[in-house]
Design a protein around this motif. Structure first.
Motif, mmCIF file in Angstrom:
data_model
loop_
_atom_site.group_PDB
_atom_site.id
_atom_site.type_symbol
_atom_site.label_atom_id
_atom_site.label_comp_id
_atom_site.label_asym_id
_atom_site.label_seq_id
_atom_site.Cartn_x
_atom_site.Cartn_y
_atom_site.Cartn_z
ATOM 1 N N TYR A 186 49.811 -51.239 67.938
ATOM 2 C CA TYR A 186 48.734 -52.427 68.536
ATOM 3 C C TYR A 186 49.011 -52.720 70.061
ATOM 4 O O TYR A 186 49.982 -52.593 70.597
ATOM 5 N N THR A 187 47.783 -52.965 70.806
ATOM 6 C CA THR A 187 47.848 -52.979 72.188
ATOM 7 C C THR A 187 47.686 -54.417 72.648
ATOM 8 O O THR A 187 46.839 -55.065 71.974
ATOM 9 N N VAL A 188 48.411 -55.025 73.565
ATOM 10 C CA VAL A 188 48.257 -56.533 74.017
ATOM 11 C C VAL A 188 48.120 -56.229 75.458
ATOM 12 O O VAL A 188 48.539 -55.128 76.228
ATOM 13 N N GLU A 189 47.490 -57.410 76.182
ATOM 14 C CA GLU A 189 47.150 -57.385 77.658
ATOM 15 C C GLU A 189 48.325 -57.699 78.522
ATOM 16 O O GLU A 189 48.123 -57.481 79.749
ATOM 17 N N SER A 190 48.972 -58.507 78.093
ATOM 18 C CA SER A 190 50.190 -59.075 78.801
ATOM 19 C C SER A 190 51.477 -59.377 78.519
ATOM 20 O O SER A 190 51.617 -59.284 76.977
ATOM 21 N N GLN A 191 52.565 -59.622 79.199
ATOM 22 C CA GLN A 191 54.014 -59.813 78.459
ATOM 23 C C GLN A 191 53.794 -60.970 77.537
ATOM 24 O O GLN A 191 54.568 -60.968 76.713
ATOM 25 N N GLU A 192 53.265 -62.114 78.237
ATOM 26 C CA GLU A 192 53.194 -63.194 77.332
ATOM 27 C C GLU A 192 52.416 -63.173 75.870
ATOM 28 O O GLU A 192 52.752 -63.517 74.815
ATOM 29 N N ALA A 193 51.384 -62.345 75.850
ATOM 30 C CA ALA A 193 50.585 -61.947 74.553
ATOM 31 C C ALA A 193 51.443 -60.995 73.907
ATOM 32 O O ALA A 193 51.602 -61.209 72.517
ATOM 33 N N MET A 194 52.481 -60.255 74.422
ATOM 34 C CA MET A 194 53.420 -59.221 73.631
ATOM 35 C C MET A 194 54.568 -60.195 73.005
ATOM 36 O O MET A 194 54.830 -60.058 71.635
ATOM 37 N N ILE A 195 54.978 -61.243 73.481
ATOM 38 C CA ILE A 195 55.874 -62.133 73.243
ATOM 39 C C ILE A 195 55.371 -62.842 71.944
ATOM 40 O O ILE A 195 56.028 -62.976 70.623
ATOM 41 N N ARG A 196 53.966 -63.351 72.164
ATOM 42 C CA ARG A 196 53.659 -64.235 71.067
ATOM 43 C C ARG A 196 53.191 -63.248 69.809
ATOM 44 O O ARG A 196 53.402 -63.409 68.441
ATOM 45 N N TYR A 197 52.868 -62.135 70.004
ATOM 46 C CA TYR A 197 52.575 -61.023 68.698
ATOM 47 C C TYR A 197 53.805 -60.747 68.268
ATOM 48 O O TYR A 197 53.787 -60.834 66.857
ATOM 49 N N PRO A 223 54.749 -51.729 65.605
ATOM 50 C CA PRO A 223 54.755 -51.714 67.138
ATOM 51 C C PRO A 223 53.825 -52.083 67.724
ATOM 52 O O PRO A 223 52.485 -51.847 67.374
ATOM 53 N N ALA A 224 54.022 -52.717 69.044
ATOM 54 C CA ALA A 224 53.097 -52.945 69.831
ATOM 55 C C ALA A 224 53.287 -52.571 71.328
ATOM 56 O O ALA A 224 54.453 -52.538 71.852
ATOM 57 N N ASN A 225 52.125 -52.065 72.259
ATOM 58 C CA ASN A 225 52.341 -51.521 73.590
ATOM 59 C C ASN A 225 51.497 -52.574 74.319
ATOM 60 O O ASN A 225 50.585 -53.507 73.995
ATOM 61 N N LEU A 226 51.845 -52.596 75.492
ATOM 62 C CA LEU A 226 51.301 -53.281 76.786
ATOM 63 C C LEU A 226 50.073 -52.206 76.991
ATOM 64 O O LEU A 226 49.842 -51.298 76.504
ATOM 65 N N SER A 227 48.946 -52.803 77.444
ATOM 66 C CA SER A 227 47.706 -52.155 77.939
ATOM 67 C C SER A 227 48.238 -50.640 78.823
ATOM 68 O O SER A 227 49.286 -50.738 79.321
ATOM 69 N N SER A 228 47.351 -49.702 78.537
ATOM 70 C CA SER A 228 47.792 -48.305 78.966
ATOM 71 C C SER A 228 47.920 -48.386 80.762
ATOM 72 O O SER A 228 48.720 -47.391 81.231
ATOM 73 N N ASP A 229 47.379 -49.190 81.543
ATOM 74 C CA ASP A 229 47.592 -49.296 82.860
ATOM 75 C C ASP A 229 48.727 -50.220 83.207
ATOM 76 O O ASP A 229 48.968 -50.328 84.489
ATOM 77 N N HIS A 230 49.244 -50.997 82.487
ATOM 78 C CA HIS A 230 50.335 -51.842 82.714
ATOM 79 C C HIS A 230 51.669 -50.937 83.112
ATOM 80 O O HIS A 230 52.150 -49.925 82.517
ATOM 81 N N PRO A 231 52.233 -51.296 84.514
ATOM 82 C CA PRO A 231 53.449 -50.879 84.975
ATOM 83 C C PRO A 231 54.527 -50.436 83.806
ATOM 84 O O PRO A 231 55.342 -49.343 83.772
ATOM 85 N N LEU A 232 54.833 -51.549 82.986
ATOM 86 C CA LEU A 232 55.938 -51.542 81.951
ATOM 87 C C LEU A 232 55.395 -50.522 80.902
ATOM 88 O O LEU A 232 56.449 -49.669 80.598
ATOM 89 N N ARG A 233 54.330 -50.328 80.643
ATOM 90 C CA ARG A 233 53.729 -49.521 79.432
ATOM 91 C C ARG A 233 54.110 -47.899 80.033
ATOM 92 O O ARG A 233 54.450 -47.290 79.399
#
Length: 162
Positions: free
Chosen positions: A106-117, A65-75
């Motif tokens: 795992y944490t990623v910084e953006s939605q594009e990074a999430m898609i790639r991961y 599983p992967a999360n967006l950064s802890s301050d991202h609104p979707l997270r």
């Protein structure tokens, strides 16, 4: 009179969170579109996967599983609606799990990074705004303002690109 109506609206919105979140984007839980990397995820397993209580799928493949950064609104929304907690309140849990050898998602910084991961990592699971889904990933679960769904809801996506 305006103050009274505003007060009533705040009270009603507090008791009806779905009403207050109606304009929030639908969150799509995604897996890779590549058949070899895809992992099945059921709506009732989603929280267990993110709490790392379910580490393997039904075929014995490790889940990533992967999360967006802890301050991202979707997270923040995902954590509240799926895990019933905030990222800040999860810190103690993850500190304890670390001593048992269990790493947080795992944490990623953006939605594009999430898609790639997710697209290029075997058995990866992530989430993005449902309107940002493209051919690299496949949505399997949708999180609306007040429900977790196994079928796609009606989406209102803007066609304008920023």
């Amino acid at each position: 009179m305006r103050f009274f109506l505003l007060s009533i609206w705040i009270i009603v919105a507090g008791f009806l969170p779905g009403l207050a979140l109606a304009d929030e984007p639908v969150i799509a839980v995604i897996v890779s579109a590549q058949a070899a990397y895809t992992v099945p995820v059921a709506t009732n397993d989603l929280a267990s996967v993110y709490w790392r209580k379910k580490l393997y799928d039904n075929h014995g493949k490790p889940l990533h599983p992967a999360n967006l950064s802890s301050d991202h609104p979707l997270r923040l929304r995902f954590s509240q609606q799926v895990l019933h907690s905030s990222p800040r309140s999860q810190v103690g849990y993850w500190n304890e799990q670390y001593f048992h050898g269990i790493q947080p998602p795992y944490t990623v910084e953006s939605q594009e990074a999430m898609i790639r991961y997710v697209a290029y990592t075997e058995s990866a699971i992530g989430y993005i705004d449902a309107c940002k889904v493209d051919e690299r990933v496949k949505p399997v679960i949708w999180v609306t303002a007040n429900k977790i769904l196994g079928e796609a809801p009606a989406l209102r996506c803007s066609t304008a690109t920023p």
